[in-house]
Write a protein that holds these residues in place. Sequence first.
Motif, mmCIF file in Angstrom:
data_model
loop_
_atom_site.group_PDB
_atom_site.id
_atom_site.type_symbol
_atom_site.label_atom_id
_atom_site.label_comp_id
_atom_site.label_asym_id
_atom_site.label_seq_id
_atom_site.Cartn_x
_atom_site.Cartn_y
_atom_site.Cartn_z
ATOM 1 N N ARG A 152 8.883 -6.802 11.374
ATOM 2 C CA ARG A 152 7.894 -6.498 10.320
ATOM 3 C C ARG A 152 8.521 -5.665 9.207
ATOM 4 N N LEU A 153 9.803 -5.853 9.036
ATOM 5 C CA LEU A 153 10.563 -5.046 8.088
ATOM 6 C C LEU A 153 10.822 -5.821 6.803
ATOM 7 N N PRO A 203 -1.962 -9.054 7.669
ATOM 8 C CA PRO A 203 -1.521 -7.689 7.931
ATOM 9 C C PRO A 203 -1.092 -6.972 6.654
ATOM 10 N N PHE A 204 -1.317 -5.665 6.639
ATOM 11 C CA PHE A 204 -1.020 -4.855 5.453
ATOM 12 C C PHE A 204 0.447 -4.446 5.428
ATOM 13 N N VAL A 205 0.991 -4.364 4.213
ATOM 14 C CA VAL A 205 2.376 -3.893 4.070
ATOM 15 C C VAL A 205 2.351 -2.464 3.544
ATOM 16 N N LEU A 206 2.862 -1.537 4.332
ATOM 17 C CA LEU A 206 2.913 -0.137 3.914
ATOM 18 C C LEU A 206 4.248 0.105 3.228
ATOM 19 N N HIS A 207 4.178 0.562 1.993
ATOM 20 C CA HIS A 207 5.407 0.771 1.231
ATOM 21 C C HIS A 207 5.815 2.230 1.358
ATOM 22 N N CYS A 209 0.577 -3.417 11.039
ATOM 23 C CA CYS A 209 1.128 -3.259 9.684
ATOM 24 C C CYS A 209 2.596 -3.673 9.622
ATOM 25 N N TRP A 210 2.970 -4.097 8.414
ATOM 26 C CA TRP A 210 4.367 -4.335 8.068
ATOM 27 C C TRP A 210 4.828 -3.166 7.201
ATOM 28 N N PHE A 211 6.145 -3.095 6.960
ATOM 29 C CA PHE A 211 6.685 -1.932 6.262
ATOM 30 C C PHE A 211 7.761 -2.359 5.275
ATOM 31 N N LEU A 232 0.797 -1.233 0.000
ATOM 32 C CA LEU A 232 0.000 0.000 0.000
ATOM 33 C C LEU A 232 0.825 1.276 0.000
ATOM 34 N N HIS A 233 0.361 2.210 -0.796
ATOM 35 C CA HIS A 233 0.929 3.546 -0.948
ATOM 36 C C HIS A 233 0.151 4.483 -0.019
#
Length: 242
Positions: free
Chosen positions: A184-185, A138-142, A159-161, A117-118
């Motif tokens: 979560r990296l 869980p969502f991955v925030l880019h 969230c993950w990143f 996700l942006h």
Amino acid sequence: MHCHIDLYKNYQEVVSLIQNSGMYCLCVTTAPSAYLETKRRIESKNIRVGLGIHPEVVGERSNELPILLDHLPGCRYVGEIGLDGSRRFRSTLDEQKRIVTAILSESRKYGPKMFSLHSRASAGSLLDILGAYPDIGPFVLHWFSGSKSELRRAIDLGCWFSVGPAMLLSKSGQDIAAALPKNRLLTETDGPFTEVNGRTAMPTDVSIVLDYYAKIWGNDRASVEELTFSNFKTRLNLLPKM
Ligand code: MN
């Protein structure tokens, strides 16, 4: 790793580079109408293609939402989707929200997926939406660039990143990168939209991210690489088998 392999002019070289280096890559797409063709051309051993509609193109492409929703049932990777509240794209923000919400609520029928996700200049609004869908993440925030309190919220939401070289160019990006939970990296390059030393970022440039963490954690690069790879496997294992 989040990048846009399909948008490199020399995408076949980029595919070979990834295969030869043993990296694993999520090629996120920006337009639903390009998904199938990109999947056919690029998906291979270490590369998966995500189904996406980039918030920057929602203005021209919101009519492609039904195509995206059609592909959703059989698809484990969704991206790039999200919100962009920066000046250039703010005018479509309501439409962007409608689209993200439609994708997430439709996804609920099929269970968890890997979402990349942006959230440029819109982290708070995106987190408001994501908070309503705890069951499909869980969502991955880019390339997360929100405030400290938004970062706290994102972490609390589970969230993950994914962190790329471009994020580390600014002090604020470095501070966010340093504050992320180690477990979560993930890494990204976001290429070809980003540059490293005045040239287009290549997948191998994730080494810059590994070096950054090696420096601030006082570890060697190999152990950081091991950690991000093990995180990646953990994240994949959260996906239901298909
Ligand atoms: Mn991207």
